[in-house]
Write a protein that holds these residues in place. Sequence first.
Motif, PDB file in Angstrom:
ATOM      1  N   VAL A 121       0.666  -1.248  -0.085  1.00  0.00           N
ATOM      2  CA  VAL A 121      -0.153   0.044  -0.099  1.00  0.00           C
ATOM      3  C   VAL A 121       1.041   1.302  -0.008  1.00  0.00           C
ATOM      4  O   VAL A 121       1.792   1.253   0.871  1.00  0.00           O
ATOM      5  N   ILE A 122       0.658   2.099  -0.976  1.00  0.00           N
ATOM      6  CA  ILE A 122       1.109   3.359  -0.838  1.00  0.00           C
ATOM      7  C   ILE A 122       0.165   4.464  -0.816  1.00  0.00           C
ATOM      8  O   ILE A 122      -0.936   4.415  -1.388  1.00  0.00           O
ATOM      9  N   GLN A 123       0.547   5.417   0.047  1.00  0.00           N
ATOM     10  CA  GLN A 123      -0.785   6.664   0.466  1.00  0.00           C
ATOM     11  C   GLN A 123      -0.052   7.819  -0.208  1.00  0.00           C
ATOM     12  O   GLN A 123       1.178   8.225   0.040  1.00  0.00           O
ATOM     13  N   ALA A 136      -5.070   9.716  -0.313  1.00  0.00           N
ATOM     14  CA  ALA A 136      -5.745   8.486  -1.154  1.00  0.00           C
ATOM     15  C   ALA A 136      -4.793   7.334  -0.872  1.00  0.00           C
ATOM     16  O   ALA A 136      -3.463   7.322  -0.943  1.00  0.00           O
ATOM     17  N   ASN A 137      -5.197   6.174  -0.545  1.00  0.00           N
ATOM     18  CA  ASN A 137      -4.534   5.030  -0.358  1.00  0.00           C
ATOM     19  C   ASN A 137      -4.708   4.181  -1.895  1.00  0.00           C
ATOM     20  O   ASN A 137      -5.805   4.077  -2.223  1.00  0.00           O
ATOM     21  N   PHE A 182       4.510  10.653   0.065  1.00  0.00           N
ATOM     22  CA  PHE A 182       4.189   9.409  -0.286  1.00  0.00           C
ATOM     23  C   PHE A 182       4.574   8.354   0.822  1.00  0.00           C
ATOM     24  O   PHE A 182       5.724   8.045   1.068  1.00  0.00           O
ATOM     25  N   TYR A 183       3.551   8.139   1.750  1.00  0.00           N
ATOM     26  CA  TYR A 183       3.708   7.041   2.699  1.00  0.00           C
ATOM     27  C   TYR A 183       3.620   5.546   2.272  1.00  0.00           C
ATOM     28  O   TYR A 183       2.834   5.217   1.241  1.00  0.00           O
ATOM     29  N   ILE A 184       4.258   4.658   3.061  1.00  0.00           N
ATOM     30  CA  ILE A 184       4.096   3.383   3.152  1.00  0.00           C
ATOM     31  C   ILE A 184       3.072   3.094   4.089  1.00  0.00           C
ATOM     32  O   ILE A 184       3.107   3.666   5.249  1.00  0.00           O
TER      33      ILE A 184
END
Length: 371
Positions: A121-123, A136-137, A182-184
Amino acid sequence: GSATTTYIDTDESEIAHCAGVLEDHPRYDYTGNVNGDPVLMLEPFRTNLFDLSEVFYRSPWTRDGVTVQNKNATSPDGSKNASRIQEQGTNGDHFLGYSLELTSGKTYTVSIFAKEAERSVIQFSPSVSHIASSHANFDLSDGSVGSTSGDVTASIEDHHDDWYRCSMTFTATATATATFAFYIQTTDSAARGATYQGNTSNGILAYGAQIEEGPYATSYIPTYGSSASRSGEAHNSLSSFRCKLAKTLTKSYTLFVDLKVDNLERDRNFDDIFVARRHGDNSYALRIEGYHDPNQNPTTYTMRVFDASVGIKVFVNGDSTPMSQTLGTFSMKEVIFLEGGGNVRSKTLIHSIQAYNEALTDQEAIDLTTL
C-alpha cells in the motif's frame, strides 16, 4: 483505394505497456482499442514540477522513517532504475517527502509508478498547507484505489509486470510551500499519515514521480535536477500521417480518421479538430473545434474533400446528417488535423487514418463511420 497509416516500426514486444515511460519515443496507449492494438497518443503542454523524478535518496527529497536503495529494480521503462523504499525499524511515520510551492486555485495531479514488495500500500498525502486534510490509498497487490479523504480524485493504472501508476488530483486552496508525502502503509484503509512499527525487511518499489498542473496525469516527463516540460502536440500536415495529398487540393478525396479527443481543459471551443483552408487568402473553408467533455465517447470522423464545385462534408459516428459542411466553389489549399490553435489542451488518441483518391458517396461515408 485506401492507404492506412502505419505508426509502429519496432516489434510490439519492445514497446508494449510502455506508453509515456520511454524517453524520446512515440507514446502509445494500449487501453483504448478493444483488439489491443496500440493507439498513438498526442498530449497537451505539461511541466513536471518535481526537480528529481527518479533519484529519491537525494535532496530535495526528504525521508522520514525510510531509506532508499537507488537502482534496485527494473522499472516500467525496462531499465534497472527503480528505487526500493524500505522502512526503518521505528514506530512512527514512513514516507518520502517533497517540498514545493503550489498556487491557490490551481488544479494539480500527482503521480508515481509503484510496485508491491513486502508492503503493498502506498498513500498520497498533500500538506494541509495546500488543501484541507486529505489522502488516497492505493493497493498494489490488486491495482485498486483504497480509502480516500478530502476533496481529491484518485486513480490507478496497470503498467505491466505488477507496476501501477497511481495518481491523485486536487485543487490547492492556499498558496504555500509545503511537503507532499508518499507514505508506505500497512492497509488500504489506513488513515491519513497513519503511523506503525516499521520493519527493516519491508518496503515497496517506486519510480517516476510527477506533479503537473492539470486535471489528469499525462505521460511521464523525467527530470534530472530541474523541472522539465513537454510541448503540446499536434499534427499540422497531412504528410505527418503519410497521406500523399497535394497541398492545393484539386482532386476529389475522402479522408477517414478514427480518433478520440478527450480531457480538453477548457469549456470553450478553441481546440481545432479539423481545419480546411481556402487557396489564395488562407481563410477557413471549414473548421471543427473541440470542447470540454471528459465523458465523451470515441469519435470517428470522415472528412470528405470534394472538388472545388462541391465543397466539404464531415460525417461523425454514422450519423446520416453531416456534422458540418461547406459547399460552393473554391480551391482547397490544405487540410490540417488537430491543429490545436497553437495552445493544445487536448489528449488525443489516434486509431487510424485512411485516404481515398475519390469522393465517397454520403452513404459510403456514413457506413464507414458507423461504430
